[in-house]
Design a protein around this motif. Structure first.
Motif, PDB file in Angstrom:
ATOM      1  N   TRP A  28       0.880  -1.181   0.000  1.00 18.98           N
ATOM      2  CA  TRP A  28       0.000   0.000   0.000  1.00 18.98           C
ATOM      3  C   TRP A  28       0.904   1.213   0.000  1.00 18.98           C
ATOM      4  CZ3 TRP A  28      -0.416   4.100   3.434  1.00 18.98           C
ATOM      5  CH2 TRP A  28      -1.592   4.867   3.401  1.00 18.98           C
ATOM      6  N   ARG A  29       0.566   2.222  -0.793  1.00 18.28           N
ATOM      7  CA  ARG A  29       1.443   3.409  -0.881  1.00 18.28           C
ATOM      8  C   ARG A  29       0.645   4.695  -0.741  1.00 18.28           C
ATOM      9  NH1 ARG A  29       3.631   3.041  -6.012  1.00 18.28           N
ATOM     10  NH2 ARG A  29       2.321   4.683  -6.872  1.00 18.28           N
ATOM     11  N   LEU A  30       1.202   5.584   0.069  1.00 22.31           N
ATOM     12  CA  LEU A  30       0.634   6.910   0.263  1.00 22.31           C
ATOM     13  C   LEU A  30       1.535   7.934  -0.408  1.00 22.31           C
ATOM     14  CD1 LEU A  30      -1.337   8.881   1.741  1.00 22.31           C
ATOM     15  CD2 LEU A  30       0.218   8.780   3.691  1.00 22.31           C
ATOM     16  N   ASP A  31       0.953   8.741  -1.287  1.00 21.36           N
ATOM     17  CA  ASP A  31       1.671   9.852  -1.906  1.00 21.36           C
ATOM     18  C   ASP A  31       1.294  11.117  -1.139  1.00 21.36           C
ATOM     19  OD1 ASP A  31       2.683  11.894  -3.453  1.00 21.36           O
ATOM     20  OD2 ASP A  31       1.752  11.251  -5.323  1.00 21.36           O
ATOM     21  N   LEU A  32       2.271  11.693  -0.427  1.00 21.39           N
ATOM     22  CA  LEU A  32       2.027  12.882   0.390  1.00 21.39           C
ATOM     23  C   LEU A  32       2.116  14.175  -0.418  1.00 21.39           C
ATOM     24  CD1 LEU A  32       3.993  11.637   3.494  1.00 21.39           C
ATOM     25  CD2 LEU A  32       1.535  12.093   3.419  1.00 21.39           C
ATOM     26  N   ILE A  33       2.283  14.023  -1.756  1.00 21.77           N
ATOM     27  CA  ILE A  33       2.298  15.135  -2.713  1.00 21.77           C
ATOM     28  C   ILE A  33       3.569  15.977  -2.611  1.00 21.77           C
ATOM     29  CG2 ILE A  33       0.953  16.983  -3.783  1.00 21.77           C
ATOM     30  CD1 ILE A  33      -0.505  14.235  -3.552  1.00 21.77           C
ATOM     31  N   ASP A  34       3.932  16.359  -1.386  1.00 21.38           N
ATOM     32  CA  ASP A  34       5.171  17.122  -1.173  1.00 21.38           C
ATOM     33  C   ASP A  34       6.154  16.273  -0.387  1.00 21.38           C
ATOM     34  OD1 ASP A  34       4.260  19.647  -2.278  1.00 21.38           O
ATOM     35  OD2 ASP A  34       2.974  19.783  -0.510  1.00 21.38           O
ATOM     36  N   LEU A  35       7.408  16.667  -0.441  1.00 21.58           N
ATOM     37  CA  LEU A  35       8.441  16.031   0.399  1.00 21.58           C
ATOM     38  C   LEU A  35       8.151  16.415   1.851  1.00 21.58           C
ATOM     39  CD1 LEU A  35      11.145  14.486   0.537  1.00 21.58           C
ATOM     40  CD2 LEU A  35      12.285  16.678   0.350  1.00 21.58           C
TER      41      LEU A  35
END
Length: 285
Positions: A190-197
């Motif tokens: 499962w992967r979460l993209d936090l959009i920003d670093l």
């Protein structure tokens, strides 16, 4: 708190307020106007209910926060003892208007015009309530300041290696009841993209409460900026040894930086189910 690079030094002043009743123009939002009310007391710098049974005031933070402390400022004129016994409650439920959420503290007494700080030790919740139990009570608040950290997972986007009925975004919906589920496969992730670093300090994983809670054992939390191998080659924050059914366990990631957060179970014939993933950081890097 709400501020990049600022850890718990500024109160969160966002959100909307409501109260069980309103006395005159002592509106609920006056308790979060940034003014402790001491100089404009008679111009209504405070909120107040009418005298009633179990008066309450509620702040909606519009996201789930890990609340470190709540500071309540009492009125300076008369009636300072009316705050005595007020309960501070924090949680995600609106049952009984939010007044059934867990108690952070009970206010013993606050001298006139003084501010009382209650440590809430990272209690999680979207709603902060103050309620005075009893008949013919009046709740007057000159300022309520809430300090804490935002769950940044909510603002991200989630995907998973496969879907068995239950979608990837169920782990970032603020509800522990709805969970994710992959097919049975090799190395489900499962992967979460936090959009920003992001600078990530803590990850809290909530496990399923029914059967199969031991399936999470051995799962790895990985954080980084690479999508190589779907992000599963990024540096490891932690390995989950086990999480009791329906419980939440916190993993410290010591300010690891990354845009992506993965949970992956290495091995054959594995299935990954996550009921909630909460991420607390120190702002964008």
């Amino acid at each position: 708190g709400m501020h990049s690079g600022c850890n718990n030094c500024m109160p969160m002043c966002i959100g909307s307020t409501t109260q069980s009743s309103t006395s005159g123009d002592w509106f609920a939002e006056r308790a979060i106007d940034g003014n402790r009310g001491l100089h404009e007391q008679y111009k209504g710098g405070c909120s107040s209910t009418l005298a009633e049974t179990n008066p309450w005031w509620r702040l909606d933070l519009n996201n789930v926060y890990s609340v470190s402390r709540v500071v309540v400022t009492n009125r300076i004129d008369c009636c300072v003892e009316k705050i005595n016994g007020a309960e501070i409650r924090i949680g995600n439920s609106l049952e009984n208007n939010g007044n059934n959420n867990p108690i952070c503290a009970v206010i013993p007494a606050i001298p006139a015009g003084e501010s009382y700080s209650s440590s809430c030790g990272g209690m999680e919740g979207r709603y902060v309530n103050l309620i005075i139990p009893g008949d013919m009570k009046t709740l007057t608040l000159c300022e309520v300041e809430v300090f804490g950290e935002e769950n940044i997972a909510i603002k991200g986007k989630a995907v998973q290696s496969s879907t068995f009925y239950f979608q990837a975004n169920n782990a970032i919906d603020n509800v522990d009841f709805y969970c994710t589920h992959t097919e049975t496969e090799m190395n489900p992730w499962w992967r979460l993209d936090l959009i920003d670093l992001q600078i990530i300090q803590e990850v809290i994983i909530t496990n399923r409460m029914d059967c199969c809670f031991e399936q999470i054992n051995g799962a790895e939390i990985r954080i980084g900026n690479s999508l190589e191998n779907n992000g599963n080659n990024n540096p490891k924050c932690a390995v989950i040894s086990g999480i009791p059914a329906g419980q939440s366990v916190s993993y410290s990631c010591g300010e690891m930086q990354g845009r992506y957060l993965n949970v992956v179970i290495p091995g054959d014939s594995k299935q990954l189910s996550l009921c909630e993933v909460r991420v607390y950081g120190n702002g964008t890097s």
